[in-house]
Design a protein around this motif. Structure first.
Motif, PDB file in Angstrom:
ATOM      1  N   PRO A  30      22.463 -26.210  40.880  1.00 42.46           N
ATOM      2  CA  PRO A  30      23.759 -25.624  40.679  1.00 42.46           C
ATOM      3  C   PRO A  30      24.334 -25.577  41.857  1.00 42.46           C
ATOM      4  CG  PRO A  30      22.323 -24.090  39.533  1.00 42.46           C
ATOM      5  CD  PRO A  30      21.350 -25.151  40.317  1.00 42.46           C
ATOM      6  N   LEU A  31      25.844 -25.763  42.032  1.00 41.80           N
ATOM      7  CA  LEU A  31      26.784 -25.334  43.142  1.00 41.80           C
ATOM      8  C   LEU A  31      27.410 -24.328  42.655  1.00 41.80           C
ATOM      9  CD1 LEU A  31      27.546 -26.371  45.881  1.00 41.80           C
ATOM     10  CD2 LEU A  31      29.431 -27.573  44.736  1.00 41.80           C
ATOM     11  N   LEU A  32      27.353 -23.036  43.284  1.00 45.02           N
ATOM     12  CA  LEU A  32      28.105 -21.729  43.143  1.00 45.02           C
ATOM     13  C   LEU A  32      29.198 -21.508  44.035  1.00 45.02           C
ATOM     14  CD1 LEU A  32      25.270 -19.518  41.863  1.00 45.02           C
ATOM     15  CD2 LEU A  32      26.544 -21.168  40.385  1.00 45.02           C
ATOM     16  N   THR A  33      30.158 -20.655  43.799  1.00 42.58           N
ATOM     17  CA  THR A  33      31.276 -20.064  44.603  1.00 42.58           C
ATOM     18  C   THR A  33      31.224 -18.721  44.704  1.00 42.58           C
ATOM     19  OG1 THR A  33      32.967 -20.477  42.861  1.00 42.58           O
ATOM     20  CG2 THR A  33      32.480 -22.305  44.509  1.00 42.58           C
ATOM     21  N   ASN A  34      32.154 -17.983  45.359  1.00 41.57           N
ATOM     22  CA  ASN A  34      31.855 -16.530  45.190  1.00 41.57           C
ATOM     23  C   ASN A  34      33.080 -15.992  46.157  1.00 41.57           C
ATOM     24  OD1 ASN A  34      31.008 -13.541  46.292  1.00 41.57           O
ATOM     25  ND2 ASN A  34      29.608 -14.213  44.457  1.00 41.57           N
ATOM     26  N   GLN A  35      33.889 -15.416  45.167  1.00 42.00           N
ATOM     27  CA  GLN A  35      35.127 -14.936  45.960  1.00 42.00           C
ATOM     28  C   GLN A  35      35.000 -13.736  47.067  1.00 42.00           C
ATOM     29  OE1 GLN A  35      38.555 -14.183  43.364  1.00 42.00           O
ATOM     30  NE2 GLN A  35      38.296 -16.189  42.372  1.00 42.00           N
ATOM     31  N   THR A  36      33.861 -12.910  46.442  1.00 44.49           N
ATOM     32  CA  THR A  36      33.969 -11.927  47.486  1.00 44.49           C
ATOM     33  C   THR A  36      33.179 -12.311  48.853  1.00 44.49           C
ATOM     34  OG1 THR A  36      33.214 -10.408  45.615  1.00 44.49           O
ATOM     35  CG2 THR A  36      32.465  -9.571  47.735  1.00 44.49           C
ATOM     36  N   LEU A  37      32.287 -13.155  48.915  1.00 46.29           N
ATOM     37  CA  LEU A  37      31.694 -13.690  49.952  1.00 46.29           C
ATOM     38  C   LEU A  37      32.729 -14.534  50.875  1.00 46.29           C
ATOM     39  CD1 LEU A  37      29.128 -12.504  49.022  1.00 46.29           C
ATOM     40  CD2 LEU A  37      28.018 -14.660  50.065  1.00 46.29           C
ATOM     41  N   ASN A  38      33.701 -15.146  50.188  1.00 44.61           N
ATOM     42  CA  ASN A  38      34.715 -15.617  50.860  1.00 44.61           C
ATOM     43  C   ASN A  38      35.653 -14.511  51.601  1.00 44.61           C
ATOM     44  OD1 ASN A  38      33.956 -18.206  49.787  1.00 44.61           O
ATOM     45  ND2 ASN A  38      35.737 -18.169  48.307  1.00 44.61           N
ATOM     46  N   ALA A  39      35.924 -13.684  50.939  1.00 46.90           N
ATOM     47  CA  ALA A  39      36.874 -12.671  51.327  1.00 46.90           C
ATOM     48  C   ALA A  39      35.831 -11.969  52.861  1.00 46.90           C
ATOM     49  CB  ALA A  39      37.217 -11.561  50.503  1.00 46.90           C
ATOM     50  N   ILE A  40      34.711 -11.984  52.765  1.00 45.93           N
ATOM     51  CA  ILE A  40      33.837 -11.042  53.765  1.00 45.93           C
ATOM     52  C   ILE A  40      33.793 -12.171  54.962  1.00 45.93           C
ATOM     53  CG2 ILE A  40      31.760 -10.331  54.364  1.00 45.93           C
ATOM     54  CD1 ILE A  40      31.301  -9.354  51.610  1.00 45.93           C
ATOM     55  N   ALA A  41      33.804 -13.161  54.673  1.00 50.65           N
ATOM     56  CA  ALA A  41      33.684 -14.307  55.806  1.00 50.65           C
ATOM     57  C   ALA A  41      35.053 -14.436  56.601  1.00 50.65           C
ATOM     58  CB  ALA A  41      33.223 -15.682  55.294  1.00 50.65           C
ATOM     59  N   SER A  42      35.978 -14.289  55.731  1.00 50.16           N
ATOM     60  CA  SER A  42      37.363 -14.606  56.354  1.00 50.16           C
ATOM     61  C   SER A  42      38.168 -13.231  56.872  1.00 50.16           C
ATOM     62  CB  SER A  42      38.378 -14.994  55.081  1.00 50.16           C
ATOM     63  OG  SER A  42      37.916 -16.233  54.625  1.00 50.16           O
ATOM     64  N   THR A  43      37.385 -12.289  56.938  1.00 50.80           N
ATOM     65  CA  THR A  43      37.569 -10.896  57.527  1.00 50.80           C
ATOM     66  C   THR A  43      37.202 -10.755  58.852  1.00 50.80           C
ATOM     67  OG1 THR A  43      38.100  -9.932  55.190  1.00 50.80           O
ATOM     68  CG2 THR A  43      38.012  -8.485  57.219  1.00 50.80           C
ATOM     69  N   PRO A  44      37.918 -10.247  59.803  1.00 49.33           N
ATOM     70  CA  PRO A  44      37.086 -10.393  61.100  1.00 49.33           C
ATOM     71  C   PRO A  44      36.185  -9.130  61.244  1.00 49.33           C
ATOM     72  CG  PRO A  44      39.508 -10.349  61.227  1.00 49.33           C
ATOM     73  CD  PRO A  44      39.355 -10.039  59.795  1.00 49.33           C
ATOM     74  N   GLN A  45      35.048  -9.412  61.858  1.00 53.23           N
ATOM     75  CA  GLN A  45      33.822  -8.311  62.092  1.00 53.23           C
ATOM     76  C   GLN A  45      34.312  -6.994  62.685  1.00 53.23           C
ATOM     77  OE1 GLN A  45      29.763  -9.381  62.872  1.00 53.23           O
ATOM     78  NE2 GLN A  45      30.855 -11.130  63.659  1.00 53.23           N
TER      79      GLN A  45
END
Length: 378
Positions: A30-45
């Motif tokens: 499968p190929l999966l997406t995940n909005q939560t991880l997108n948001a985390i990665a797109s937020t400054p550390q």
């Protein structure tokens, strides 16, 4: 043929040919997406996350990232290695003839995933398989290998120790070596991961354009990042994408020098020995010679980045809890780079601009145990 000449023969059509050969024997994962991880990665550390690092006093990167997770943890035997093992064995039968290969059998060394993969392929094709594994291999990987192998022989954990035991087995059995990663046909087999990934990504964003940072203008993944141990997966993926716009990156653990490929690129010379007990047990080997020829070519692989053990654990926790799939530590080093490596994140911010990047992440395997997970997070 020397590695440099062989690397020039690694081309996208070879990946397509490999896929046609192994398709009956592998899963289309499968190929999966995940909005939560997108948001985390797109937020400054946060400052806490960067405390004690070289980036502590710099402004954090703020890239825009959309992830596409290729779940090779759901491949046969729980790892992408089934692709390379089946391809190498099928080509060996073509080259040597079924009778000779069945008479002599095959041998390899592996910390677990290639061990299971070759044992399964040999069992499926009715060929004896002698597998050399480190004594400290994960219990589930040992059990999975024993289920299919003719014989499992244990060794020390370094590549040198494993190879010495392989030589003993060959002397006793005349078995034919199928290398775990430093092999033309293994690399071609692993590269089929990229072929599927691209097809699935294009189908997915065609049906759901909102998943793609570029909207209707999406014409392919901006980047793919894979773990690097011996380098077979990364070299295969880079071979497939070598004539496309998609950039390929590698990811390694930094613990006890397991980032040999990153260090080698920095020094301009392949590192030939690794002695690390990183939690990413599938990544404790040095990059192979043929694999190095591909990965060190800037036209094929853009760069290799490293992450800490704690960052690997943090990424693994997110995958377990947010994506709801079981992965081993080795599988998430690419995700950890995207989440925590500020050099990589600044590059995505700079090159992706306001739109950002669609990034394919290969979850390379899922061979772990409840006990191992509990030990990591207990």
């Amino acid at each position: 043929m020397d590695p440099k000449s062989q690397s020039q023969s690694l081309t996208p059509p070879k990946i397509h040919a490999a896929y046609n050969l192994i398709k009956p024997y592998i899963h289309r994962t499968p190929l999966l997406t995940n909005q939560t991880l997108n948001a985390i990665a797109s937020t400054p550390q946060t400052p806490e996350a960067r405390k004690g690092t070289s980036d502590e006093n710099q402004a954090p990167a703020a890239p825009t990232i959309r992830f596409f997770f290729k779940c090779e943890n759901q491949q046969r035997i729980g790892a992408f290695k089934a692709r390379g093992a089946f391809h190498a064995l099928l080509r060996l039968i073509e080259d040597r003839g079924e009778e000779e290969v069945q008479r002599r059998g095959v041998v390899t060394h592996s910390s677990g995933n290639h061990a299971q993969a070759l044992a399964l392929a040999a069992h499926t094709l009715q060929i004896p398989a002698y597998i050399v594994m480190p004594r400290i291999s994960t219990a589930s990987k040992i059990a999975g290998t024993m289920a299919y192998a003719t014989k499992v022989v244990f060794s020390g954990s370094t590549s040198t120790e494993r190879e010495a035991v392989v030589a003993q087995v060959q002397a006793e059995t005349d078995a034919i070596l199928v290398p775990p990663y430093d092999d033309f046909n293994v690399i071609c087999g692993q590269g089929t991961t990229a072929l599927e990934l691209e097809e699935q990504y294009l189908d997915l964003v065609a049906q759901n354009p909102q998943l793609n940072v570029h909207g209707q203008r999406g014409s392919g993944l901006d980047a793919v990042i894979t773990p690097i141990g011996g380098g077979g997966l990364n070299a295969g993926v880079a071979t497939f994408f070598s004539n496309k716009r998609t950039k390929v990156f590698g990811a390694e653990p930094s613990f006890e020098g397991a980032d040999d490929c990153r260090r080698g690129l920095e020094q301009g010379e392949r590192v030939t020995s690794v002695k690390s007990l990183t939690i990413g047990d599938g990544l404790r080997t040095p990059v192979g010679r043929l694999n190095w020829e591909v990965i060190s070519d800037k036209n094929k692989v853009e760069g290799v980045f490293a992450v800490t053990e704690e960052q690997i654990k943090a990424a693994m926790r997110l995958v377990l809890e947010r994506v709801k799939v079981v992965v081993e530590p080795s599988a998430v080093v690419g995700l950890a780079v995207c989440l925590f490596n500020e050099d990589f994140r600044r590059m995505v911010e700079r090159e992706g601009g306001e739109e950002g990047w669609d990034i394919g992440i290969v979850f390379s395997g899922g061979n772990t145990t409840v006990e191992a997970i509990a030990k990591l997070f207990g």
